[in-house]
Each structure stands twice: as C-alpha cells, then as structure tokens.
Design a protein around this motif. Structure first.
Motif, PDB file in Angstrom:
ATOM      1  N   ILE A   6      -6.487  32.338   5.025  1.00  0.00           N
ATOM      2  CA  ILE A   6      -5.446  31.866   4.098  1.00  0.00           C
ATOM      3  C   ILE A   6      -6.031  30.806   3.160  1.00  0.00           C
ATOM      4  O   ILE A   6      -5.876  30.881   1.933  1.00  0.00           O
ATOM      5  N   LYS A   7      -6.758  29.844   3.737  1.00  0.00           N
ATOM      6  CA  LYS A   7      -7.327  28.769   2.911  1.00  0.00           C
ATOM      7  C   LYS A   7      -8.314  29.343   1.893  1.00  0.00           C
ATOM      8  O   LYS A   7      -8.322  28.971   0.722  1.00  0.00           O
ATOM      9  N   ARG A   8      -9.140  30.247   2.345  1.00  0.00           N
ATOM     10  CA  ARG A   8     -10.138  30.858   1.452  1.00  0.00           C
ATOM     11  C   ARG A   8      -9.449  31.506   0.233  1.00  0.00           C
ATOM     12  O   ARG A   8      -9.822  31.277  -0.915  1.00  0.00           O
ATOM     13  N   TYR A   9      -8.402  32.303   0.485  1.00  0.00           N
ATOM     14  CA  TYR A   9      -7.773  33.028  -0.622  1.00  0.00           C
ATOM     15  C   TYR A   9      -6.888  32.125  -1.475  1.00  0.00           C
ATOM     16  O   TYR A   9      -6.837  32.297  -2.702  1.00  0.00           O
ATOM     17  N   VAL A  10      -6.221  31.174  -0.846  1.00  0.00           N
ATOM     18  CA  VAL A  10      -5.379  30.258  -1.628  1.00  0.00           C
ATOM     19  C   VAL A  10      -6.264  29.363  -2.505  1.00  0.00           C
ATOM     20  O   VAL A  10      -5.989  29.162  -3.690  1.00  0.00           O
ATOM     21  N   ASP A  11      -7.372  28.861  -1.946  1.00  0.00           N
ATOM     22  CA  ASP A  11      -8.269  28.000  -2.729  1.00  0.00           C
ATOM     23  C   ASP A  11      -8.894  28.765  -3.887  1.00  0.00           C
ATOM     24  O   ASP A  11      -9.021  28.262  -5.003  1.00  0.00           O
ATOM     25  N   GLU A  12      -9.323  29.984  -3.608  1.00  0.00           N
ATOM     26  CA  GLU A  12      -9.951  30.780  -4.660  1.00  0.00           C
ATOM     27  C   GLU A  12      -8.916  31.135  -5.747  1.00  0.00           C
ATOM     28  O   GLU A  12      -9.236  31.131  -6.941  1.00  0.00           O
ATOM     29  N   SER A  13      -7.692  31.402  -5.322  1.00  0.00           N
ATOM     30  CA  SER A  13      -6.633  31.691  -6.305  1.00  0.00           C
ATOM     31  C   SER A  13      -6.389  30.467  -7.187  1.00  0.00           C
ATOM     32  O   SER A  13      -6.254  30.586  -8.414  1.00  0.00           O
ATOM     33  N   ARG A  14      -6.335  29.299  -6.566  1.00  0.00           N
ATOM     34  CA  ARG A  14      -6.132  28.072  -7.346  1.00  0.00           C
ATOM     35  C   ARG A  14      -7.286  27.898  -8.354  1.00  0.00           C
ATOM     36  O   ARG A  14      -7.083  27.568  -9.513  1.00  0.00           O
ATOM     37  N   ARG A  15      -8.517  28.158  -7.885  1.00  0.00           N
ATOM     38  CA  ARG A  15      -9.669  28.028  -8.791  1.00  0.00           C
ATOM     39  C   ARG A  15      -9.510  28.969 -10.001  1.00  0.00           C
ATOM     40  O   ARG A  15      -9.758  28.598 -11.148  1.00  0.00           O
ATOM     41  N   LEU A  16      -9.064  30.182  -9.738  1.00  0.00           N
ATOM     42  CA  LEU A  16      -8.896  31.157 -10.824  1.00  0.00           C
ATOM     43  C   LEU A  16      -7.790  30.723 -11.792  1.00  0.00           C
ATOM     44  O   LEU A  16      -7.912  30.891 -13.003  1.00  0.00           O
ATOM     45  N   LEU A  17      -6.721  30.140 -11.238  1.00  0.00           N
ATOM     46  CA  LEU A  17      -5.650  29.651 -12.121  1.00  0.00           C
ATOM     47  C   LEU A  17      -6.154  28.469 -12.957  1.00  0.00           C
ATOM     48  O   LEU A  17      -5.744  28.290 -14.108  1.00  0.00           O
TER      49      LEU A  17
END
Ligand SMILES: N[C@@H](CCC(=O)N[C@@H](CS)C(=O)NCC(=O)O)C(=O)O
Length: 238
Positions: free
Chosen positions: A130-141
């Motif tokens: 969850i942390k991996r995908y949420v953090d990466e999503s935030r980076r992309l945003l």
C-alpha cells in the motif's frame, strides 16, 4: 446504427472514451460490460479485446475493433478531428502524456486502489505494498502539479485527449487515498475539468461512482460489492 459501439464499465479506464464521446457530441451505442458476470472474459468479447478488459470500441464504419483506451481515444480524436492538434510537436506532446498515464498513473493508482479496497477487505492487508503504491502515486501527481505550473491544460496548450486520459485517474485520488495537499496547480486543473458539463455527464455513464472523487460520498455499498466481486481473484492469486 451509430458508427461507434463502445463496450465499457464505470471505472477510471471505462470513463475515458465516454468523456471523449460526450465532449465531441458524436452518437454512439453503449454496451455495459458486467464484471460480476465476467463478461470481459467471454470468448466473443476476447475476439474484440484479447486482453479481456474494458474499454473496447468497434468502429462499424471501418469494420474493426480497437482496444486499449489510449489507442481508442487517439482513433476517435483522429476520426472526428477533435481534441488532438494537427502539428507534429503538439501531437507528440499529447502522445507523451498519454503514455505517461497508461504506463504510470493508471498502474500505480490502480494498485493503490486494489491493495486498499480489494486485497485488504479480503484478509490480505499489505502495508508495504500500500505504501509503495500510494507514495508512487503521490510522486506522479507531483510530476503533474509541477508540469501544470503556468499551464491550463496538460499538452499542446489546449484541452486534448491527454487531459481526458489522465483526469479520471488523477481525480480519483480520493479512492486511491493519495493526498493532493499542496498540489494547487493540479487542483486548479481538476476544477477546470470538473466544470465541464460533458465530463460531469460522462461520469454518470454507465453508472455514477461518486465515492471515487468525493470523500464525503457514501462508499459502503460499492465497497462491499467491489470486495466480493474480486474475492475469488485474490484467493487464486496466492
Ligand atoms: N491499459 C488498459 C487498462 C484496461 C483495464 O485495466 N481495465 C479494467 C477496468 S479499469 C478491467 O477491464 N478490469 C477487469 C478485469 O481485469 O477483469 C486501457 O487503458 O484500456
């Protein structure tokens, strides 16, 4: 009979061609693909979309199916001469952001949603994933936010299929539980697209899912249905 027959469902990828068709104001026929009945894996559907996913269109005028939302929107934009510039540099810009969506935003935010809304309720709570995908999503945003500094639209200085591709995913930060705090350029872009009547209409076709975009919306019925629908997938993955 309309030239375009769209097969879709009320998901982020599914809304994209609906947004285009509503914005362009062209007639289309729509078939709702029911995941609960695994219609996307039916042998006849796989002849249209070998990947067994939505969306798919059939261009009846050309007599051929097209799958992958990026290819679908590109085809529609060319066919109807809308939302895609004609100059090579502008087209290249649109294509870059289209690939950025398909290669990054969709998979990362999609997995953030999967692990929080499908795996976890089925007993597979995986904080690391969850942390991996949420953090990466935030980076992309954040990448989008930086890019939108001083820009009204994503590519080529105009509202294009790049905006239509990215919007349903990025705007679903609520469902992905990704913070957009401090991303004011991004929020301004959300506001501009939120204000488009064709987009608002598209987000109710084939079904409205307000909890994707609005944290105050009641997601309980959808969450139950969603978790149950994919329960067998989660088990067979292990
Ligand atoms: N890269 C594809 C992704 C399509 C996709 O993942 N569609 C999902 C819904 S958002 C789907 O059909 N899921 C059903 C399944 O996997 O069985 C596109 O952009 O069209």
């Amino acid at each position: 009979m309309a030239d375009i027959h769209l097969y879709t469902a009320a998901t982020m990828n599914g809304y994209k061609p609906v947004i285009f068709l509503e914005e362009a104001g062209v007639p289309y026929d729509l078939t709702f693909v029911d995941f609960a009945n695994q219609e996307q894996k039916a042998p006849d559907y796989l002849k249209l979309n070998p990947n067994g996913k939505i969306p798919t269109i059939v261009d009846r005028f050309e007599g051929r199916p097209i799958f992958e939302s990026g290819a679908i929107l590109w085809h529609l934009a060319e066919k109807y001469g809308q939302f895609l510039p004609s100059d090579p540099v502008g087209r290249s810009e649109v294509m870059q952001w289209l690939f950025f969506q398909v290669g990054h935003i969709g998979p990362m935010m999609g997995q953030a949603m999967y692990f929080q809304h499908i795996a976890a309720p089925n007993g597979h709570e995986e904080p690391f994933s969850i942390k991996r995908y949420v953090d990466e999503s935030r980076r992309l945003l954040e990448v989008l936010d930086t890019h939108l500094e001083g820009r009204e639209w994503i590519a080529a200085g105009q509202y294009t299929i790049a905006d239509m591709m990215i919007y349903p995913w990025a705007r679903a930060y609520v469902w992905a539980r990704v913070s957009v705090e401090g991303l004011d350029n991004l929020k301004g872009w959300f506001d501009r697209i939120d204000a488009r009547p064709a987009v608002q209409k598209a987000l109710t076709i084939p079904k409205a899912n307000p909890h994707f975009w609005d944290e105050k919306a009641d997601a309980s019925a959808f969450a139950k249905e969603n978790a149950a629908r994919f329960a067998s997938d989660v088990k067979s993955d292990r």
